[in-house]
Design a protein around this motif. Structure first.
Motif, PDB file in Angstrom:
ATOM      1  N   ARG A 256      16.772  -3.678 -10.708  1.00 50.50           N
ATOM      2  CA  ARG A 256      17.033  -3.832 -12.149  1.00 50.50           C
ATOM      3  C   ARG A 256      18.364  -3.417 -12.100  1.00 50.50           C
ATOM      4  O   ARG A 256      18.811  -2.084 -12.199  1.00 50.50           O
ATOM      5  N   LEU A 257      19.395  -4.301 -12.823  1.00 50.44           N
ATOM      6  CA  LEU A 257      20.443  -4.117 -13.285  1.00 50.44           C
ATOM      7  C   LEU A 257      20.783  -3.851 -14.670  1.00 50.44           C
ATOM      8  O   LEU A 257      19.825  -4.552 -15.315  1.00 50.44           O
ATOM      9  N   SER A 258      21.367  -2.778 -15.193  1.00 55.08           N
ATOM     10  CA  SER A 258      21.584  -2.725 -16.723  1.00 55.08           C
ATOM     11  C   SER A 258      23.200  -2.911 -16.970  1.00 55.08           C
ATOM     12  O   SER A 258      23.928  -2.641 -16.197  1.00 55.08           O
ATOM     13  N   CYS A 259      23.372  -3.338 -18.129  1.00 62.31           N
ATOM     14  CA  CYS A 259      24.635  -3.394 -18.580  1.00 62.31           C
ATOM     15  C   CYS A 259      24.806  -3.092 -20.162  1.00 62.31           C
ATOM     16  O   CYS A 259      23.932  -3.475 -21.040  1.00 62.31           O
ATOM     17  N   ALA A 260      25.297  -1.589 -20.228  1.00 61.40           N
ATOM     18  CA  ALA A 260      25.567  -0.841 -21.565  1.00 61.40           C
ATOM     19  C   ALA A 260      26.888  -1.425 -22.320  1.00 61.40           C
ATOM     20  O   ALA A 260      27.928  -1.259 -21.560  1.00 61.40           O
ATOM     21  N   ALA A 261      26.579  -2.089 -23.409  1.00 63.26           N
ATOM     22  CA  ALA A 261      27.814  -2.577 -23.976  1.00 63.26           C
ATOM     23  C   ALA A 261      28.145  -1.864 -25.514  1.00 63.26           C
ATOM     24  O   ALA A 261      27.271  -1.334 -26.171  1.00 63.26           O
ATOM     25  N   SER A 262      29.269  -1.723 -25.713  1.00 64.32           N
ATOM     26  CA  SER A 262      29.730  -0.869 -26.761  1.00 64.32           C
ATOM     27  C   SER A 262      31.152  -1.240 -27.283  1.00 64.32           C
ATOM     28  O   SER A 262      31.679  -2.264 -26.414  1.00 64.32           O
ATOM     29  N   GLY A 263      31.547  -0.925 -28.293  1.00 62.66           N
ATOM     30  CA  GLY A 263      32.409  -1.152 -28.949  1.00 62.66           C
ATOM     31  C   GLY A 263      32.631  -2.375 -30.023  1.00 62.66           C
ATOM     32  O   GLY A 263      33.617  -2.476 -30.820  1.00 62.66           O
ATOM     33  N   ARG A 264      31.509  -2.860 -30.188  1.00 62.13           N
ATOM     34  CA  ARG A 264      31.489  -3.739 -31.576  1.00 62.13           C
ATOM     35  C   ARG A 264      29.959  -4.099 -31.711  1.00 62.13           C
ATOM     36  O   ARG A 264      29.074  -3.735 -30.787  1.00 62.13           O
ATOM     37  N   THR A 265      29.705  -4.922 -32.477  1.00 61.03           N
ATOM     38  CA  THR A 265      28.510  -5.568 -32.738  1.00 61.03           C
ATOM     39  C   THR A 265      28.257  -6.912 -32.005  1.00 61.03           C
ATOM     40  O   THR A 265      29.120  -7.793 -32.095  1.00 61.03           O
ATOM     41  N   PHE A 266      27.116  -7.068 -31.130  1.00 63.52           N
ATOM     42  CA  PHE A 266      27.152  -7.965 -30.101  1.00 63.52           C
ATOM     43  C   PHE A 266      26.156  -9.105 -30.633  1.00 63.52           C
ATOM     44  O   PHE A 266      25.693 -10.173 -29.846  1.00 63.52           O
ATOM     45  N   SER A 267      25.739  -9.065 -31.930  1.00 61.60           N
ATOM     46  CA  SER A 267      24.552  -9.888 -32.303  1.00 61.60           C
ATOM     47  C   SER A 267      25.005 -11.463 -32.261  1.00 61.60           C
ATOM     48  O   SER A 267      23.988 -12.182 -31.953  1.00 61.60           O
ATOM     49  N   ASN A 268      26.250 -11.774 -32.402  1.00 57.29           N
ATOM     50  CA  ASN A 268      26.898 -12.971 -32.295  1.00 57.29           C
ATOM     51  C   ASN A 268      27.338 -13.522 -30.823  1.00 57.29           C
ATOM     52  O   ASN A 268      27.995 -14.404 -30.738  1.00 57.29           O
ATOM     53  N   TYR A 269      27.012 -12.431 -29.883  1.00 50.75           N
ATOM     54  CA  TYR A 269      27.700 -12.676 -28.829  1.00 50.75           C
ATOM     55  C   TYR A 269      26.516 -13.363 -27.640  1.00 50.75           C
ATOM     56  O   TYR A 269      25.418 -13.006 -27.870  1.00 50.75           O
ATOM     57  N   VAL A 270      27.161 -13.771 -26.634  1.00 51.38           N
ATOM     58  CA  VAL A 270      26.548 -14.164 -25.439  1.00 51.38           C
ATOM     59  C   VAL A 270      26.354 -13.320 -24.305  1.00 51.38           C
ATOM     60  O   VAL A 270      27.736 -13.007 -23.969  1.00 51.38           O
ATOM     61  N   MET A 271      25.417 -12.668 -23.877  1.00 51.23           N
ATOM     62  CA  MET A 271      25.717 -11.663 -22.518  1.00 51.23           C
ATOM     63  C   MET A 271      25.420 -12.336 -21.148  1.00 51.23           C
ATOM     64  O   MET A 271      24.213 -13.408 -21.245  1.00 51.23           O
ATOM     65  N   GLY A 272      25.889 -12.231 -20.138  1.00 55.82           N
ATOM     66  CA  GLY A 272      25.886 -12.820 -19.066  1.00 55.82           C
ATOM     67  C   GLY A 272      26.208 -12.033 -17.709  1.00 55.82           C
ATOM     68  O   GLY A 272      26.705 -10.978 -17.787  1.00 55.82           O
ATOM     69  N   TRP A 273      25.413 -12.533 -16.749  1.00 54.06           N
ATOM     70  CA  TRP A 273      25.464 -11.917 -15.410  1.00 54.06           C
ATOM     71  C   TRP A 273      26.199 -12.877 -14.495  1.00 54.06           C
ATOM     72  O   TRP A 273      25.768 -14.016 -14.557  1.00 54.06           O
ATOM     73  N   PHE A 274      27.202 -12.400 -13.658  1.00 52.65           N
ATOM     74  CA  PHE A 274      27.682 -13.453 -12.740  1.00 52.65           C
ATOM     75  C   PHE A 274      27.783 -12.497 -11.399  1.00 52.65           C
ATOM     76  O   PHE A 274      27.506 -11.367 -11.516  1.00 52.65           O
ATOM     77  N   ARG A 275      28.022 -13.109 -10.297  1.00 54.94           N
ATOM     78  CA  ARG A 275      28.100 -12.439  -8.950  1.00 54.94           C
ATOM     79  C   ARG A 275      29.187 -13.163  -8.223  1.00 54.94           C
ATOM     80  O   ARG A 275      29.466 -14.241  -8.329  1.00 54.94           O
ATOM     81  N   GLN A 276      29.791 -12.336  -7.172  1.00 57.90           N
ATOM     82  CA  GLN A 276      30.611 -12.720  -6.402  1.00 57.90           C
ATOM     83  C   GLN A 276      30.426 -11.966  -4.993  1.00 57.90           C
ATOM     84  O   GLN A 276      30.403 -10.987  -4.670  1.00 57.90           O
ATOM     85  N   ALA A 277      30.055 -13.118  -4.245  1.00 59.21           N
ATOM     86  CA  ALA A 277      29.887 -12.605  -2.636  1.00 59.21           C
ATOM     87  C   ALA A 277      31.340 -12.421  -2.040  1.00 59.21           C
ATOM     88  O   ALA A 277      32.034 -13.214  -2.403  1.00 59.21           O
ATOM     89  N   PRO A 278      31.394 -11.723  -0.814  1.00 58.46           N
ATOM     90  CA  PRO A 278      32.479 -11.794   0.110  1.00 58.46           C
ATOM     91  C   PRO A 278      33.241 -13.208   0.594  1.00 58.46           C
ATOM     92  O   PRO A 278      32.165 -13.949   1.055  1.00 58.46           O
ATOM     93  N   GLY A 279      34.297 -13.386   0.032  1.00 55.61           N
ATOM     94  CA  GLY A 279      34.907 -14.574   0.315  1.00 55.61           C
ATOM     95  C   GLY A 279      34.363 -16.010  -0.363  1.00 55.61           C
ATOM     96  O   GLY A 279      34.825 -17.067   0.063  1.00 55.61           O
ATOM     97  N   LYS A 280      33.641 -15.790  -1.362  1.00 57.85           N
ATOM     98  CA  LYS A 280      33.151 -16.727  -2.244  1.00 57.85           C
ATOM     99  C   LYS A 280      33.589 -16.629  -3.632  1.00 57.85           C
ATOM    100  O   LYS A 280      34.100 -15.487  -4.071  1.00 57.85           O
ATOM    101  N   ALA A 281      33.706 -17.722  -4.653  1.00 60.01           N
ATOM    102  CA  ALA A 281      33.908 -17.474  -5.862  1.00 60.01           C
ATOM    103  C   ALA A 281      32.963 -16.881  -6.574  1.00 60.01           C
ATOM    104  O   ALA A 281      31.680 -16.868  -6.193  1.00 60.01           O
ATOM    105  N   ARG A 282      33.316 -16.534  -7.803  1.00 61.65           N
ATOM    106  CA  ARG A 282      32.380 -15.598  -8.598  1.00 61.65           C
ATOM    107  C   ARG A 282      31.387 -16.883  -9.166  1.00 61.65           C
ATOM    108  O   ARG A 282      31.953 -17.904  -9.673  1.00 61.65           O
ATOM    109  N   GLU A 283      30.187 -16.619  -9.316  1.00 59.32           N
ATOM    110  CA  GLU A 283      29.078 -17.599  -9.783  1.00 59.32           C
ATOM    111  C   GLU A 283      28.169 -17.238 -10.813  1.00 59.32           C
ATOM    112  O   GLU A 283      28.143 -15.795 -11.251  1.00 59.32           O
ATOM    113  N   PHE A 284      27.782 -18.066 -11.776  1.00 63.64           N
ATOM    114  CA  PHE A 284      26.963 -17.625 -12.991  1.00 63.64           C
ATOM    115  C   PHE A 284      25.567 -17.272 -12.430  1.00 63.64           C
ATOM    116  O   PHE A 284      25.258 -18.116 -11.316  1.00 63.64           O
TER     117      PHE A 284
END
Length: 118
Positions: free
Chosen positions: A19-47
């Motif tokens: 289970r990965l966690s992402c702690a967000a700070s710095g503003r109110t995120f109620s109108n934001y979309v949060m996402g996870w991406f990944r990047q494997a060696p030698g490959k482009a970052r993907e959604f």
């Protein structure tokens, strides 16, 4: 200043879970979309997955459907990515990202390594 801090990565055997966690700070995120991406060696970052605080709408990449679950804890401003049935091909650096609803992915975390052994 927006800050996204990921945690929870590590080494796991195929079939295991993380289970990965992402702690967000710095503003109110109620109108934001949060996402996870990944990047494997030698490959482009993907959604991987996205989560909208308002309405708790979720979206997944085809490879993530049925195995990964994105969720959020509004009180903690934290987004989670529960990953089950991990495969060696899931090995990558996983990044948390945030965007306003009508904008591109502007804010990124530093990434957390996920390694899956066969």
């Amino acid at each position: 200043q927006v800050q996204l801090v990921e945690s929870g990565g590590g080494l796991v055997q195929a079939g295991g879970s993380l289970r990965l966690s992402c702690a967000a700070s710095g503003r109110t995120f109620s109108n934001y979309v949060m996402g996870w991406f990944r990047q494997a060696p030698g490959k482009a970052r993907e959604f991987v997955a996205a989560f909208t605080w308002s309405g708790s709408r979720t979206d997944y990449a085809p490879f993530a459907k049925g195995r990964f679950t994105i969720s959020g804890d509004n009180a903690k401003s934290t987004v989670y990515l529960q990953m089950n049935g991990l495969k060696p091909e899931d090995t990558a650096v996983y990044y948390c990202a945030a965007r306003e609803r009508t904008a591109g992915w502007r804010y990124w975390g530093q990434g957390t390594q996920v390694s899956v052994s066969s």
